[in-house]
Design an enzyme around this catalytic site. Structure first.
Site, PDB file in Angstrom:
ATOM      1  N   ASP A  10       0.072 -12.300   7.369  1.00  0.00           N
ATOM      2  CA  ASP A  10      -1.314 -12.203   6.945  1.00  0.00           C
ATOM      3  C   ASP A  10      -2.207 -12.732   8.066  1.00  0.00           C
ATOM      4  O   ASP A  10      -1.964 -13.823   8.593  1.00  0.00           O
ATOM      5  CB  ASP A  10      -1.516 -13.021   5.671  1.00  0.00           C
ATOM      6  CG  ASP A  10      -2.964 -13.097   5.258  1.00  0.00           C
ATOM      7  OD1 ASP A  10      -3.504 -12.083   4.798  1.00  0.00           O
ATOM      8  OD2 ASP A  10      -3.557 -14.178   5.420  1.00  0.00           O
ATOM      9  N   ALA A  11      -3.214 -11.969   8.444  1.00  0.00           N
ATOM     10  CA  ALA A  11      -4.043 -12.342   9.596  1.00  0.00           C
ATOM     11  C   ALA A  11      -4.736 -13.681   9.375  1.00  0.00           C
ATOM     12  O   ALA A  11      -4.874 -14.480  10.317  1.00  0.00           O
ATOM     13  CB  ALA A  11      -5.077 -11.249   9.878  1.00  0.00           C
ATOM     14  N   ASP A  59      -0.187  -7.701  11.692  1.00  0.00           N
ATOM     15  CA  ASP A  59      -0.318  -6.816  10.534  1.00  0.00           C
ATOM     16  C   ASP A  59       0.583  -7.338   9.420  1.00  0.00           C
ATOM     17  O   ASP A  59       1.709  -7.770   9.673  1.00  0.00           O
ATOM     18  CB  ASP A  59       0.067  -5.385  10.903  1.00  0.00           C
ATOM     19  CG  ASP A  59      -0.460  -4.374   9.904  1.00  0.00           C
ATOM     20  OD1 ASP A  59      -1.393  -3.635  10.244  1.00  0.00           O
ATOM     21  OD2 ASP A  59       0.064  -4.329   8.764  1.00  0.00           O
ATOM     22  N   GLU A 111      -0.954   0.821  13.219  1.00  0.00           N
ATOM     23  CA  GLU A 111      -0.565   2.113  13.798  1.00  0.00           C
ATOM     24  C   GLU A 111      -0.420   2.058  15.313  1.00  0.00           C
ATOM     25  O   GLU A 111       0.171   2.952  15.914  1.00  0.00           O
ATOM     26  CB  GLU A 111      -1.559   3.197  13.411  1.00  0.00           C
ATOM     27  CG  GLU A 111      -2.917   3.096  14.085  1.00  0.00           C
ATOM     28  CD  GLU A 111      -3.811   4.284  13.748  1.00  0.00           C
ATOM     29  OE1 GLU A 111      -3.778   5.264  14.499  1.00  0.00           O
ATOM     30  OE2 GLU A 111      -4.526   4.218  12.724  1.00  0.00           O
ATOM     31  N   GLN A 159       0.827  -1.200   0.000  1.00  0.00           N
ATOM     32  CA  GLN A 159       0.000   0.000   0.000  1.00  0.00           C
ATOM     33  C   GLN A 159       0.867   1.259   0.000  1.00  0.00           C
ATOM     34  O   GLN A 159       2.049   1.218   0.360  1.00  0.00           O
ATOM     35  CB  GLN A 159      -0.944  -0.006   1.214  1.00  0.00           C
ATOM     36  CG  GLN A 159      -0.260  -0.304   2.521  1.00  0.00           C
ATOM     37  CD  GLN A 159      -1.175  -0.974   3.526  1.00  0.00           C
ATOM     38  OE1 GLN A 159      -2.394  -1.032   3.372  1.00  0.00           O
ATOM     39  NE2 GLN A 159      -0.599  -1.489   4.596  1.00  0.00           N
ATOM     40  N   ASP A 210      -9.254  -4.592  12.815  1.00  0.00           N
ATOM     41  CA  ASP A 210      -8.884  -3.194  12.560  1.00  0.00           C
ATOM     42  C   ASP A 210      -8.166  -3.148  11.221  1.00  0.00           C
ATOM     43  O   ASP A 210      -6.989  -2.795  11.126  1.00  0.00           O
ATOM     44  CB  ASP A 210      -7.989  -2.675  13.692  1.00  0.00           C
ATOM     45  CG  ASP A 210      -7.693  -1.186  13.553  1.00  0.00           C
ATOM     46  OD1 ASP A 210      -8.419  -0.501  12.810  1.00  0.00           O
ATOM     47  OD2 ASP A 210      -6.728  -0.715  14.185  1.00  0.00           O
TER      48      ASP A 210
END
Length: 372
Positions: A199-200, A168, A148, A55, A217
């Site tokens: 990867d979750a 994350d 974050e 991203q 989240d």
């Protein structure tokens, strides 16, 4: 999406003209919310821009909202109002978590059968009530995303929590936030936090243990983004639910939930979770920096039955420090949706799958890179 430009009010046909004497140029951030609607605000400075394999990322110092984190052209959180989003995401699920030190009915009947004195009976009942009401969890919480650090920060305020697993996929974003977002520095250093770069879905699939609360989240489901597959029925049913302990609760951010925007993804995420869990609670709150109302959905196979007063009591017992936004009455308010939104949710039939995914407006950087 997420353009930054210089303007003095004299921009014509996309060209910037020199300002006359006495006028000052301003740097602005502009986000395209939908095809014919844009949201922009002035900047003090651009602190960082970059791209990861997953991203695009930017940290902006904005005039109205303080420091703001932008990922894939979508504002993720802003310094001045991120507490609204993160208190709503975290605290309802942890406070509603129903697990207590339980006394089985057989033990209770055995104890009472030996009581011959009414005063002794009331004393035992009082002690049993105290044991029943003593909170023993939530102890273990899993965060999908949350790079974050703000979600972990709010979870770690709960004195029952023994371990937080924050998973994350984007290590560069996590390290960036750890370096630049000073407000979450203590959370990243807390020994109860286990930071996982993965990867979750893969991480949850690989684990055998169970969690009291799982929190989504994740980035918004945008076309080409990394997360939309983690909003599907199959993911909730086959991956998330089996990893919840008895009485466990799942909660996810669910995108825009305004009077016009809630049909993008909020209503179908709600309906999808209804296919998997017995009890599902949608709720929403206005986030000024998002220029919209935002939604969350909480789900469990145990009922959500606390009053506003009981939520306030648990808040006092469990949470260190004062919430700035959420209390019992506020949650009653945010979980009371408008007539129009309730009608949409009641009549929603779409189930989120990989083949029938819905997206909010915008494109992920993976999609843009593929087009380049």
């Amino acid at each position: 999406m997420g353009d930054i430009f210089v303007s003095n009010g004299n921009e014509v046909n996309g060209k910037i003209h020199s300002p006359p004497n006495g006028y000052r140029k301003s740097c602005w951030y502009e986000e395209e919310i939908e095809e014919n609607l844009r949201w922009c605000f002035a900047l003090n400075s651009i602190l960082h821009t970059g791209a990861t394999p997953y991203q695009d990322i930017a940290l902006l110092d904005t005039k109205p909202f303080g420091k703001a984190l932008v990922i894939d052209g979508k504002l993720q959180s802003a310094e001045i109002d991120e507490f609204i989003y993160h208190e709503c995401l975290v605290h309802p699920s942890l406070l509603y978590h129903p697990k207590y030190l339980m006394i089985s009915s057989l033990v209770f009947l055995h104890v009472c059968s030996d009581i011959v004195n009414i005063e002794a009976l009331f004393r035992i009942l009082s002690e049993l009530r105290f044991m029943y009401m003593s909170p023993s969890s939530p102890k273990r919480v899993f965060i999908m995303g949350g790079g974050e650090g703000s979600t972990a920060r709010e979870i770690l305020r709960h004195n029952t929590v023994e371990k937080v697993f924050m998973c994350d996929i984007d290590e560069e974003v996590v390290e960036f936030c750890r370096s630049y977002l000073v407000v979450n520095k203590e959370a990243f250093c807390d020994p109860r936090l286990d930071l996982i770069i993965n990867d979750a879905r893969a991480e949850l699939e690989s684990r055998d243990e169970h969690f009291d609360v799982i929190i989504g989240d994740l980035a918004d489901p945008i076309e080409g983004g990394p997360c939309y597959k983690l909003y599907t029925k199959s993911f909730y049913e086959c991956i998330v639910k089996p990893r919840l302990a008895q009485g466990g609760i799942f909660v996810t951010q669910a995108g825009p939930a305004g009077i016009f925007s809630h049909t993008e993804v909020f209503s179908c995420i709600y309906n999808t979770l209804k296919q998997v869990f017995k009890y599902v609670v949608p709720y929403s709150a206005h986030i000024p920096s998002y220029a919209d109302t935002w939604g969350w959905v909480m789900a469990s196979d145990s009922p959500f039955s606390l009053t506003a007063e009981e939520l306030d009591l648990r808040t006092k017992q469990r949470i260190q420090g004062e919430n700035r936004y959420l209390d019992g009455k506020t949650f009653t308010s945010v979980s009371t949706l408008s007539k129009a939104v309730r009608h949409s949710l009641d009549n929603e039939t779409h189930v989120y799958t990989e083949g029938t995914a819905r997206f909010i407006y915008g494109y992920g950087s993976a999609n843009k890179h593929d087009q380049d």
